[in-house]
Design an enzyme around this catalytic site. Sequence first.
Site, PDB file in Angstrom:
ATOM      1  N   ILE A  11       0.849  -1.202   0.000  1.00  0.00           N
ATOM      2  CA  ILE A  11       0.000   0.000   0.000  1.00  0.00           C
ATOM      3  C   ILE A  11       0.883   1.250   0.000  1.00  0.00           C
ATOM      4  CG2 ILE A  11      -1.821   1.276   1.227  1.00  0.00           C
ATOM      5  CD1 ILE A  11      -2.572  -1.376   2.628  1.00  0.00           C
ATOM      6  N   ASP A  65       9.094   7.695  -0.834  1.00  0.00           N
ATOM      7  CA  ASP A  65       8.527   8.865  -1.502  1.00  0.00           C
ATOM      8  C   ASP A  65       8.293   8.455  -2.952  1.00  0.00           C
ATOM      9  OD1 ASP A  65       8.047  11.232  -2.876  1.00  0.00           O
ATOM     10  OD2 ASP A  65       9.407  12.406  -1.624  1.00  0.00           O
ATOM     11  N   ASN A  88      -2.345   4.150  -3.770  1.00  0.00           N
ATOM     12  CA  ASN A  88      -3.219   5.074  -3.036  1.00  0.00           C
ATOM     13  C   ASN A  88      -2.600   6.454  -2.826  1.00  0.00           C
ATOM     14  OD1 ASN A  88      -5.305   5.825  -0.822  1.00  0.00           O
ATOM     15  ND2 ASN A  88      -3.332   5.850   0.262  1.00  0.00           N
ATOM     16  N   TYR A 154      -5.100  18.786 -10.469  1.00  0.00           N
ATOM     17  CA  TYR A 154      -5.518  17.564  -9.752  1.00  0.00           C
ATOM     18  C   TYR A 154      -6.439  16.727 -10.642  1.00  0.00           C
ATOM     19  CZ  TYR A 154      -7.540  14.431  -6.279  1.00  0.00           C
ATOM     20  OH  TYR A 154      -7.962  13.310  -5.614  1.00  0.00           O
ATOM     21  N   LYS A 158      -5.976  12.840 -12.084  1.00  0.00           N
ATOM     22  CA  LYS A 158      -6.919  11.737 -11.861  1.00  0.00           C
ATOM     23  C   LYS A 158      -7.536  11.259 -13.178  1.00  0.00           C
ATOM     24  CE  LYS A 158      -6.211  11.102  -7.492  1.00  0.00           C
ATOM     25  NZ  LYS A 158      -5.693   9.838  -6.961  1.00  0.00           N
ATOM     26  N   VAL A 187     -14.235  12.486   0.871  1.00  0.00           N
ATOM     27  CA  VAL A 187     -13.840  11.645   2.010  1.00  0.00           C
ATOM     28  C   VAL A 187     -13.101  12.538   3.006  1.00  0.00           C
ATOM     29  CG1 VAL A 187     -12.729   9.493   2.718  1.00  0.00           C
ATOM     30  CG2 VAL A 187     -13.346   9.816   0.312  1.00  0.00           C
TER      31      VAL A 187
HETATM   32  N1  LIG Z   1     -10.138  12.442   0.501  1.00  0.00           N
HETATM   33  C1  LIG Z   1     -10.863  12.574  -0.598  1.00  0.00           C
HETATM   34  O1  LIG Z   1     -11.876  13.304  -0.636  1.00  0.00           O
HETATM   35  C2  LIG Z   1     -10.475  11.802  -1.838  1.00  0.00           C
HETATM   36  C3  LIG Z   1     -11.432  11.737  -2.878  1.00  0.00           C
HETATM   37  C4  LIG Z   1     -11.109  11.048  -4.041  1.00  0.00           C
HETATM   38  C5  LIG Z   1      -9.879  10.436  -4.168  1.00  0.00           C
HETATM   39  N2  LIG Z   1      -8.963  10.511  -3.142  1.00  0.00           N
HETATM   40  C6  LIG Z   1      -7.655   9.860  -3.350  1.00  0.00           C
HETATM   41  O2  LIG Z   1      -7.435   8.912  -2.331  1.00  0.00           O
HETATM   42  C7  LIG Z   1      -6.032   8.762  -2.126  1.00  0.00           C
HETATM   43  C8  LIG Z   1      -5.734   8.846  -0.633  1.00  0.00           C
HETATM   44  O3  LIG Z   1      -6.099  10.136  -0.157  1.00  0.00           O
HETATM   45  P1  LIG Z   1      -6.556  10.418   1.330  1.00  0.00           P
HETATM   46  O4  LIG Z   1      -7.885  11.055   1.260  1.00  0.00           O
HETATM   47  O5  LIG Z   1      -6.362   9.223   2.185  1.00  0.00           O
HETATM   48  O6  LIG Z   1      -5.503  11.581   1.710  1.00  0.00           O
HETATM   49  P2  LIG Z   1      -4.507  11.763   2.975  1.00  0.00           P
HETATM   50  O7  LIG Z   1      -5.226  11.468   4.249  1.00  0.00           O
HETATM   51  O8  LIG Z   1      -3.902  13.112   2.777  1.00  0.00           O
HETATM   52  O9  LIG Z   1      -3.405  10.635   2.724  1.00  0.00           O
HETATM   53  C9  LIG Z   1      -2.537  10.711   1.626  1.00  0.00           C
HETATM   54  C10 LIG Z   1      -1.458   9.669   1.780  1.00  0.00           C
HETATM   55  O10 LIG Z   1      -0.583   9.781   0.635  1.00  0.00           O
HETATM   56  C11 LIG Z   1       0.740   9.840   1.097  1.00  0.00           C
HETATM   57  N3  LIG Z   1       1.604  10.585   0.202  1.00  0.00           N
HETATM   58  C12 LIG Z   1       1.467  11.871  -0.228  1.00  0.00           C
HETATM   59  N4  LIG Z   1       2.515  12.208  -0.990  1.00  0.00           N
HETATM   60  C13 LIG Z   1       3.326  11.112  -1.037  1.00  0.00           C
HETATM   61  C14 LIG Z   1       4.576  10.838  -1.651  1.00  0.00           C
HETATM   62  N5  LIG Z   1       5.233  11.761  -2.394  1.00  0.00           N
HETATM   63  N6  LIG Z   1       5.136   9.621  -1.484  1.00  0.00           N
HETATM   64  C15 LIG Z   1       4.498   8.684  -0.750  1.00  0.00           C
HETATM   65  N7  LIG Z   1       3.331   8.875  -0.132  1.00  0.00           N
HETATM   66  C16 LIG Z   1       2.759  10.090  -0.288  1.00  0.00           C
HETATM   67  C17 LIG Z   1       0.680  10.459   2.480  1.00  0.00           C
HETATM   68  O11 LIG Z   1       1.759   9.984   3.284  1.00  0.00           O
HETATM   69  P3  LIG Z   1       3.080  10.806   3.680  1.00  0.00           P
HETATM   70  O12 LIG Z   1       2.683  12.251   3.773  1.00  0.00           O
HETATM   71  O13 LIG Z   1       3.493  10.200   4.988  1.00  0.00           O
HETATM   72  O14 LIG Z   1       4.045  10.513   2.576  1.00  0.00           O
HETATM   73  C18 LIG Z   1      -0.623   9.874   3.012  1.00  0.00           C
HETATM   74  O15 LIG Z   1      -0.385   8.612   3.617  1.00  0.00           O
HETATM   75  C19 LIG Z   1      -5.361   9.835  -2.977  1.00  0.00           C
HETATM   76  O16 LIG Z   1      -4.892   9.261  -4.170  1.00  0.00           O
HETATM   77  C20 LIG Z   1      -6.486  10.822  -3.262  1.00  0.00           C
HETATM   78  O17 LIG Z   1      -6.274  11.514  -4.462  1.00  0.00           O
HETATM   79  C21 LIG Z   1      -9.251  11.176  -1.984  1.00  0.00           C
END
Ligand SMILES: NC(=O)c1ccc[n+]([C@@H]2O[C@H](COP(=O)([O-])OP(=O)(O)OC[C@H]3O[C@@H](n4cnc5c(N)ncnc54)[C@H](OP(=O)(O)O)[C@@H]3O)[C@@H](O)[C@H]2O)c1
Length: 253
Positions: A11, A65, A88, A154, A158, A187
């Site tokens: 993951i 990263d 993810n 963004y 996507k 979310v």
């Molecule tokens: N939340 C929403 O409304 C939503 C809606 C549609 C789709 N999504 C998608 O769902 C996925 C997860 O988002 P989330 O809502 O869970 O957001 P989140 O709570 O901000 O989590 C994002 C995760 O991605 C990691 N990440 C960010 N940049 C990274 C990098 N350069 N290398 C490795 N890891 C990285 C972060 O970990 P570190 O900072 O520790 O690296 C964190 O674990 C994303 O792809 C997002 O686009 C989210």
Amino acid sequence: MGRLEGKNVFITGASAGIGEATAREFAKEGSNLILTARRLERLQGLKQELEKQYPSITVTAVELDVRRKSQIDSVVASVPPVDVLVNNAGMVLGVDHLVDVDEDEFDQMIQTNVKGLVFLTKAVLPSMKERQTGHIINLGSIAGKQAYAGGSIYCATKYAVEAITASLRHELVDTPIRVSGICPGLVNTEFSTVRFRGDKDKADNVYTGMQPLVAQDIAELIVFTAGRPPHVNIADMLVFPTAQADAKTVARH
Ligand SMILES: NC(=O)c1ccc[n+]([C@@H]2O[C@H](COP(=O)([O-])OP(=O)(O)OC[C@H]3O[C@@H](n4cnc5c(N)ncnc54)[C@H](OP(=O)(O)O)[C@@H]3O)[C@@H](O)[C@H]2O)c1
């Protein structure tokens, strides 16, 4: 024995939000976990917790990263063969109109959401092909199906995930390897806090007067997708909170 028991699940972005919740759900199913993100201390805390709760599983926590291809290649080479890859890790910075988009932020979104996903997938696919097994689950978004003002880059990332997911499904159609896209609406995770560069009030405002999804809602669907029998592939799943109808239509009370 459940279908996911003993499977190696990799993951990205497992330190928060959907990735962290997905780790918890796979652990319940008896899967071994390879947890990656930049914040290693968070991954180590999660590893300790899950190994204590589920003594039969192995949890590996690795700093990664996804913007760094060389790190991706060395991490994938150092862990057990991957059965399920959950792409993810992802982020958005700002709500600027295109005319004001900062070049550095543009690069960060492309590198994380698109190049990271591609290079991770390239790194695990040869072994999946050799073993004739595997499942790649990509986190898309409603933003990959419908563009909106303030989301140009963004949304572009996507839309790219959507295209890459579909292309891969074509390329792998004559193999047992499955490719799925999970596309959430709103979310409530750290996602909005990152988007508004740490401004918690602005981030919370996104969810004012409505009940958003929580990370576990999506995690359950990811694990459901991975847990279908081998001849079933959930190609594309669009998931909204009940109060959301599309990217911009949200009922608030
Ligand atoms: N939340 C929403 O409304 C939503 C809606 C549609 C789709 N999504 C998608 O769902 C996925 C997860 O988002 P989330 O809502 O869970 O957001 P989140 O709570 O901000 O989590 C994002 C995760 O991605 C990691 N990440 C960010 N940049 C990274 C990098 N350069 N290398 C490795 N890891 C990285 C972060 O970990 P570190 O900072 O520790 O690296 C964190 O674990 C994303 O792809 C997002 O686009 C989210």
